[in-house]
Scaffold this motif. Structure first.
Motif, mmCIF file in Angstrom:
data_model
loop_
_atom_site.group_PDB
_atom_site.id
_atom_site.type_symbol
_atom_site.label_atom_id
_atom_site.label_comp_id
_atom_site.label_asym_id
_atom_site.label_seq_id
_atom_site.Cartn_x
_atom_site.Cartn_y
_atom_site.Cartn_z
ATOM 1 N N THR A 109 0.833 -1.196 0.000
ATOM 2 C CA THR A 109 0.000 0.000 0.000
ATOM 3 C C THR A 109 0.870 1.249 0.000
ATOM 4 O OG1 THR A 109 -1.876 -1.075 1.092
ATOM 5 C CG2 THR A 109 -1.729 1.324 1.280
ATOM 6 N N GLU A 110 1.930 1.232 0.809
ATOM 7 C CA GLU A 110 2.839 2.381 0.819
ATOM 8 C C GLU A 110 3.766 2.385 -0.387
ATOM 9 O OE1 GLU A 110 4.489 4.449 3.869
ATOM 10 O OE2 GLU A 110 3.470 3.415 5.511
ATOM 11 N N MET A 111 4.063 1.228 -0.927
ATOM 12 C CA MET A 111 4.977 1.153 -2.052
ATOM 13 C C MET A 111 4.338 1.678 -3.339
ATOM 14 S SD MET A 111 7.149 -2.168 -3.414
ATOM 15 C CE MET A 111 7.884 -2.474 -1.813
ATOM 16 N N TYR A 112 3.041 1.400 -3.518
ATOM 17 C CA TYR A 112 2.385 1.784 -4.775
ATOM 18 C C TYR A 112 1.122 2.615 -4.577
ATOM 19 C CZ TYR A 112 5.382 -1.791 -6.852
ATOM 20 O OH TYR A 112 6.471 -2.519 -7.263
ATOM 21 N N HIS A 137 8.970 7.423 -7.153
ATOM 22 C CA HIS A 137 8.810 6.082 -6.592
ATOM 23 C C HIS A 137 10.121 5.508 -6.063
ATOM 24 C CE1 HIS A 137 7.148 2.060 -6.065
ATOM 25 N NE2 HIS A 137 8.215 1.597 -6.676
ATOM 26 N N ASP A 138 11.208 5.687 -6.795
ATOM 27 C CA ASP A 138 12.486 5.121 -6.373
ATOM 28 C C ASP A 138 12.951 5.674 -5.035
ATOM 29 O OD1 ASP A 138 12.582 3.542 -8.581
ATOM 30 O OD2 ASP A 138 14.155 4.665 -9.630
ATOM 31 N N THR A 152 8.879 1.303 6.240
ATOM 32 C CA THR A 152 7.821 2.277 6.467
ATOM 33 C C THR A 152 7.535 2.323 7.970
ATOM 34 O OG1 THR A 152 5.906 0.788 6.376
ATOM 35 C CG2 THR A 152 6.797 1.567 4.262
ATOM 36 N N ILE A 153 6.907 3.388 8.397
ATOM 37 C CA ILE A 153 6.584 3.525 9.811
ATOM 38 C C ILE A 153 5.677 2.392 10.264
ATOM 39 C CG2 ILE A 153 5.363 4.963 11.485
ATOM 40 C CD1 ILE A 153 6.372 7.417 9.967
ATOM 41 N N LEU A 154 4.653 2.095 9.456
ATOM 42 C CA LEU A 154 3.686 1.082 9.837
ATOM 43 C C LEU A 154 4.307 -0.312 9.900
ATOM 44 C CD1 LEU A 154 0.822 0.336 10.567
ATOM 45 C CD2 LEU A 154 0.261 0.208 8.135
#
Length: 220
Positions: A52-55, A80-81, A162-164
């Motif tokens: 979800t955070e990646m895309y 994105h990178d 990611t934080i999550l």
């Protein structure tokens, strides 16, 4: 780098990547008991949060945008990178997919899936014969499948922290440790002294080169 306008909001990719990894993990793990399903469900939640955070929406980049932009002003944090935070922060100049952290993540993820796959074969064989699994990875650690999942999760964290997902990691490790202890209680009840002898010689999660061989007659 990817254009900011197309870097995120790609929810179809979130769905496809999440489904691929969840189905792939399911084919290795093959959950059967309620404990298996809880373990697999927690892993699936981690995968969905990651992609979800990646895309989808870069929550971590959004929350840390002020600090990131002021510390590394030359980086386009909406690309994105740039989500490959370790490579960005350590100044990797080339494609982050070929960076050291990305390569390390592939090694951890691949090793985790390999460990789960090999361990399942030995566990399935032992269950069919009604005996304690002590061969293959089980000759070195008592819970190779849980260790495999931790390696996969750690690999994803190295690649795209990611934080999550960082917050979820210790919770998942704690949950896998609890599930492992519950399984040990069941094994002790079923196999009695054979389990006690096995557990006294084989560590739970971290292999030891001093571990006694699994073909020792004491395990029978």
């Amino acid at each position: 780098m990817t254009e900011p306008g197309t870097a995120y909001g790609l929810w179809l990719l979130v769905f496809i990547n999440s489904a691929v990894f969840i189905i792939f993990a399911f084919s290795f793990f093959k959950p059967q008991t309620k404990r298996d399903w809880r373990s697999f469900g927690a892993f699936s939640a981690f995968v969905v949060a990651l992609f979800t955070e990646m895309y989808g929406f870069p929550l971590t980049i959004f929350l840390l945008s002020g600090w990131l932009q002021s510390t590394w002003p030359d980086i386009d944090w909406l690309a994105h990178d740039s989500g490959h935070l370790p490579e960005m922060m350590f100044g990797w100049q080339s494609n982050p997919h070929f960076g050291p952290f990305h390569i390390l993540s592939f090694a951890l993820i691949g090793g985790g899936f390999w460990l789960i796959s090999v361990a399942w074969h030995h566990l399935w064989s032992a269950q069919r014969q009604g005996r304690l699994a002590t061969t293959g990875p089980y000759a070195r650690i008592r819970h190779p499948q849980y260790v495999g999942f931790v390696l996969i999760i750690l690999g994803f964290l190295v690649q795209w922290p990611t934080i999550l997902t960082l917050a979820m990691f210790p919770v998942l490790v704690w949950m896998y440790a609890r599930l492992a202890r519950a399984e040990e209680a069941d094994s002790r009840e079923r196999f009695g002294e054979s389990w006690d002898r096995y557990a006294s010689r084989v560590p739970a999660f971290i292999p030891s080169y001093r571990t006694k061989r699994s073909d020792d007659p004491q395990y029978d």
